[in-house]
Structure formats: C-alpha cells, structure tokens
Design an enzyme around this catalytic site. Sequence first.
Site, PDB file in Angstrom:
ATOM      1  CB  CYS A   1     -28.940  42.281  -8.718  1.00  0.00           C
ATOM      2  SG  CYS A   1     -27.494  41.429  -8.105  1.00  0.00           S
TER       3      CYS A   1
ATOM      4  CB  CYS B   1     -35.000  57.484 -13.567  1.00  0.00           C
ATOM      5  SG  CYS B   1     -34.301  57.952 -11.977  1.00  0.00           S
TER       6      CYS B   1
ATOM      7  NE  ARG C   1     -21.521  41.751  -7.451  1.00  0.00           N
ATOM      8  CZ  ARG C   1     -22.782  42.091  -7.674  1.00  0.00           C
ATOM      9  NH1 ARG C   1     -23.273  43.189  -7.132  1.00  0.00           N
ATOM     10  NH2 ARG C   1     -23.549  41.353  -8.439  1.00  0.00           N
TER      11      ARG C   1
ATOM     12  CB  CYS D   1     -24.108  45.769  -3.067  1.00  0.00           C
ATOM     13  SG  CYS D   1     -23.456  45.628  -4.748  1.00  0.00           S
TER      14      CYS D   1
ATOM     15  CB  CYS E   1     -28.484  56.531 -16.161  1.00  0.00           C
ATOM     16  SG  CYS E   1     -29.711  55.228 -15.899  1.00  0.00           S
TER      17      CYS E   1
ATOM     18  CB  CYS F   1     -28.814  42.157  -4.648  1.00  0.00           C
ATOM     19  SG  CYS F   1     -27.983  43.754  -4.705  1.00  0.00           S
TER      20      CYS F   1
ATOM     21  CB  CYS G   1     -27.240  59.408 -13.517  1.00  0.00           C
ATOM     22  SG  CYS G   1     -28.121  59.400 -11.935  1.00  0.00           S
TER      23      CYS G   1
HETATM   24  N1  SAM Z   1     -31.859  54.305  -9.581  1.00  0.00           N
HETATM   25  C1  SAM Z   1     -31.057  53.629  -8.648  1.00  0.00           C
HETATM   26  C2  SAM Z   1     -29.728  54.310  -8.390  1.00  0.00           C
HETATM   27  O1  SAM Z   1     -29.241  55.070  -9.222  1.00  0.00           O
HETATM   28  O2  SAM Z   1     -29.168  54.052  -7.334  1.00  0.00           O
HETATM   29  C3  SAM Z   1     -30.791  52.176  -9.005  1.00  0.00           C
HETATM   30  C4  SAM Z   1     -30.535  51.798 -10.447  1.00  0.00           C
HETATM   31  S1  SAM Z   1     -29.081  52.492 -11.200  1.00  0.00           S
HETATM   32  C5  SAM Z   1     -29.304  51.998 -12.883  1.00  0.00           C
HETATM   33  C6  SAM Z   1     -27.775  51.459 -10.537  1.00  0.00           C
HETATM   34  C7  SAM Z   1     -26.363  51.699 -10.991  1.00  0.00           C
HETATM   35  O3  SAM Z   1     -26.200  51.305 -12.341  1.00  0.00           O
HETATM   36  C8  SAM Z   1     -25.819  53.105 -10.983  1.00  0.00           C
HETATM   37  O4  SAM Z   1     -25.421  53.528  -9.721  1.00  0.00           O
HETATM   38  C9  SAM Z   1     -24.608  52.970 -11.886  1.00  0.00           C
HETATM   39  O5  SAM Z   1     -23.474  52.603 -11.141  1.00  0.00           O
HETATM   40  C10 SAM Z   1     -24.983  51.824 -12.812  1.00  0.00           C
HETATM   41  N2  SAM Z   1     -25.117  52.261 -14.212  1.00  0.00           N
HETATM   42  C11 SAM Z   1     -26.171  52.881 -14.760  1.00  0.00           C
HETATM   43  N3  SAM Z   1     -25.955  53.148 -16.061  1.00  0.00           N
HETATM   44  C12 SAM Z   1     -24.710  52.680 -16.345  1.00  0.00           C
HETATM   45  C13 SAM Z   1     -23.897  52.689 -17.528  1.00  0.00           C
HETATM   46  N4  SAM Z   1     -24.319  53.219 -18.671  1.00  0.00           N
HETATM   47  N5  SAM Z   1     -22.679  52.114 -17.453  1.00  0.00           N
HETATM   48  C14 SAM Z   1     -22.230  51.584 -16.295  1.00  0.00           C
HETATM   49  N6  SAM Z   1     -22.949  51.562 -15.152  1.00  0.00           N
HETATM   50  C15 SAM Z   1     -24.169  52.109 -15.177  1.00  0.00           C
HETATM   51 FE1  SF4 Z   2     -32.205  57.064 -12.246  1.00  0.00          FE
HETATM   52 FE2  SF4 Z   2     -30.413  55.914 -13.794  1.00  0.00          FE
HETATM   53 FE3  SF4 Z   2     -29.638  57.753 -12.064  1.00  0.00          FE
HETATM   54 FE4  SF4 Z   2     -30.498  55.337 -11.162  1.00  0.00          FE
HETATM   55  S1  SF4 Z   2     -28.669  55.743 -12.399  1.00  0.00           S
HETATM   56  S2  SF4 Z   2     -31.043  57.355 -10.375  1.00  0.00           S
HETATM   57  S3  SF4 Z   2     -32.054  54.872 -12.737  1.00  0.00           S
HETATM   58  S4  SF4 Z   2     -31.003  58.079 -13.833  1.00  0.00           S
END
Ligand code: SAM
Ligand code: SF4
Length: 305
Positions: A86, A42, A250, A177, A49, A117, A46
């Site tokens: 999901c 990606c 949740r 959600c 992530c 979802c 973030c």
């Molecule tokens: N890329 C899309 C986005 O960011 O909206 C969808 C997938 S992203 C992995 C979905 C959510 O996963 C993020 O908004 C975040 O809240 C959660 N998430 C990702 N990494 C995480 C982590 N290490 N611990 C807790 N929540 C996490």
């Molecule tokens: Fe990409 Fe992870 Fe951020 Fe979702 S949370 S936009 S998968 S870097």
Amino acid sequence: MQALLDLPFPELLFQAQTIHRQYHDPAEIELATLLSVKTGGCPEDCGYCPQSVHYDTGVTAGKLMAVAEVRAAAERAREAGATRFCMGAAWRAPKDRDVEAVAELVRAVKEVGLEACATLGMLEEGHARTLRDAGLDYYNHNLDSSPDFYGNIISTRDYQDRLATLERVRNAGLSVCCGGIVGMGESRRQRAELIAQLANLMPDYPESVPINNLVKVEGTPLADQPDLDPLEFVRTIAAARVTMPRARVRLSAGRQQMDDAVQALCFVAGASSIFYGEKLLTTGNPDVARDRELLRRLGLKSRAG
Ligand code: SAM
Ligand code: SF4
Ligand code: DTB
C-alpha cells in the site's frame, strides 16, 4: 447498528466469528506492507495526522519517491512475506502529473508480484482510470468517522468530498478500501454511524475495511486524546465483520500500542489483515519478528502470495 454495538460482548463476538467462518478462513491473515511514497506537507488539517502542514510534528516533507526505490521496498516486502503493498501520499488531491508518476510506481509493484493499493487523496475519474490501467487493485480512501463528527476533526474538506471520490473510484472499476479511525473522542453511537455509512455505501460496501486505532502524535490536536477502552475497538471490528460479511476487515494502525490479547480478540472478531513491517506511514508498527511470533502463538497462517 447501535443495537449491534450494544450487544453483550460475548454475543457480539459470537455473531462476528460465526459470520467470519462462513465467508473466510478463520486461520488466515493477510500481510500488507505500507510505504509513504510522498511524505508530509499536506494542506489538509486532519486533526489526527502528523503529515498536515498545520501541525508541528517533526515530520519532514519530501518529494515523490523514485520508481527504483519503491520497487526495492516492494521486493523487500515480498521477501518478508507480504502479499499486498500500500502506497500512501500526503496530498489533498494529486495533479495529473502526480497520478502519471504514481501509475509508474503501481506498474513496478505489480511487476514484483504484489497486490497494489494506493491512497493519494481526492481523485478525479480520469485519475482513477489511469491508476486502474496501470494495474492498481485497491484505492484506499477512508470515511474516518461519522458524518456528524467529521467536522470536529477536519475543516478543509467535508464528508461529501470523500463520498464523491469513492464513487469515482468505483466507477473506474477499482476495488474500494475504506474504513475509519476510532478513539478520536467519538461516541459509540458515532462509531455505529461510521459502520452504517460503510455498510451502506452504494452500489456495494467496500471490499476492504481498515479499522485504525488513533495513533496519538505529539503536535497534532489529538495528541492528548484519552485512550479508548480497547474493548470498544474490538466491538467496532466485530460490527464491521457482521455488517460487511465478504469484506476483508483490517486491524490497521495502532497495533504497536495494543496488547497481544486485544489483537487476538480482533482476530476472533473477524479481522484478517494487518500492516506488516516496522513502519506505517510516519509512525511505528510492531517489527516483523514480533508479528511472526504473534501469528505462531495464535496458530494463524499468513495468506499465501
Ligand atoms: N492524504 C490521503 C487521505 O487522507 O486520504 C491519504 C493518506 S492518509 C495518511 C490515509 C489514512 O491514514 C487516513 O484516512 C487515516 O485514516 C489514516 N491515519 C492518518 N493518521 C493517522 C493516525 N494518527 N492514527 C490512525 N490513522 C491515521
Ligand atoms: Fe493530508 Fe494527513 Fe489528512 Fe491525508 S490524513 S489528507 S495526509 S492531513
Ligand atoms: C489506513 O486506513 N491506515 C493506513 C493506510 N490506510 C494508509 C495509514 C495509517 C497511518 C498512521 C499514521 C502514520 O504512520 O503516519
């Protein structure tokens, strides 16, 4: 909102449980199974992530999964007792053809008989309509934190981008959600601000509010973040419950690292949904047998499909 989070713990939990019982069956928990249908690579940064290209976390990037594989996973989830499925994709924003392909996955999940979802990143309004027409029930798109903390964890998009996608999802008639992550170094005031943002979303608060506890992944900037006091996590759940009475709150990521007693407090505080199955997207989750046993010990039942 901060005043709510500042209440004496028993008072806050009493208020939350009182509201929970008025709007929900306090003994019922929804089981939702997650599947990463497109993993890693990606372009967003973030800080929490493991799927961002900016961090070396050992996650291998993959292509979008085939319909037959997703259908099989949905069937296994249904057999195990889940009612909601999901699908997550590590995109900043899907392209038109990605959305068409995910629409096929949604149709397969609906044929299996589960609520569907998806969380795919930023959407255009036409994308949201395509997904709705395929039968998608919810779109997950988290605000994740307060507006004034957001820039500390993500630089490749801003809060307004998130709000704009949420509006398009709403306009398309999908259920929303939307929740956040706690334990990223934010203050209690900033957690209160996240809850206030969610509760004041227009025209209504989300139908579903996932509260994630940060899963610390080696290689991400937040890998060494000190643990948040678990009671602060419970308070956040309770504040979501009090301010969004009809929503399903949740208890989402972070349960593998959480004591059973803390999880029990989250259910008392009004959480009524968990991720169910060995894996979240790329990280671990308690196994099915362990969660079944936890529900049994607490005298809770899973929501019937
Ligand atoms: N890329 C899309 C986005 O960011 O909206 C969808 C997938 S992203 C992995 C979905 C959510 O996963 C993020 O908004 C975040 O809240 C959660 N998430 C990702 N990494 C995480 C982590 N290490 N611990 C807790 N929540 C996490
Ligand atoms: Fe990409 Fe992870 Fe951020 Fe979702 S949370 S936009 S998968 S870097
Ligand atoms: C949400 O709020 N939490 C889920 C789901 N929506 C997509 C994701 C949690 C991801 C945890 C880190 C991982 O397993 O990669």
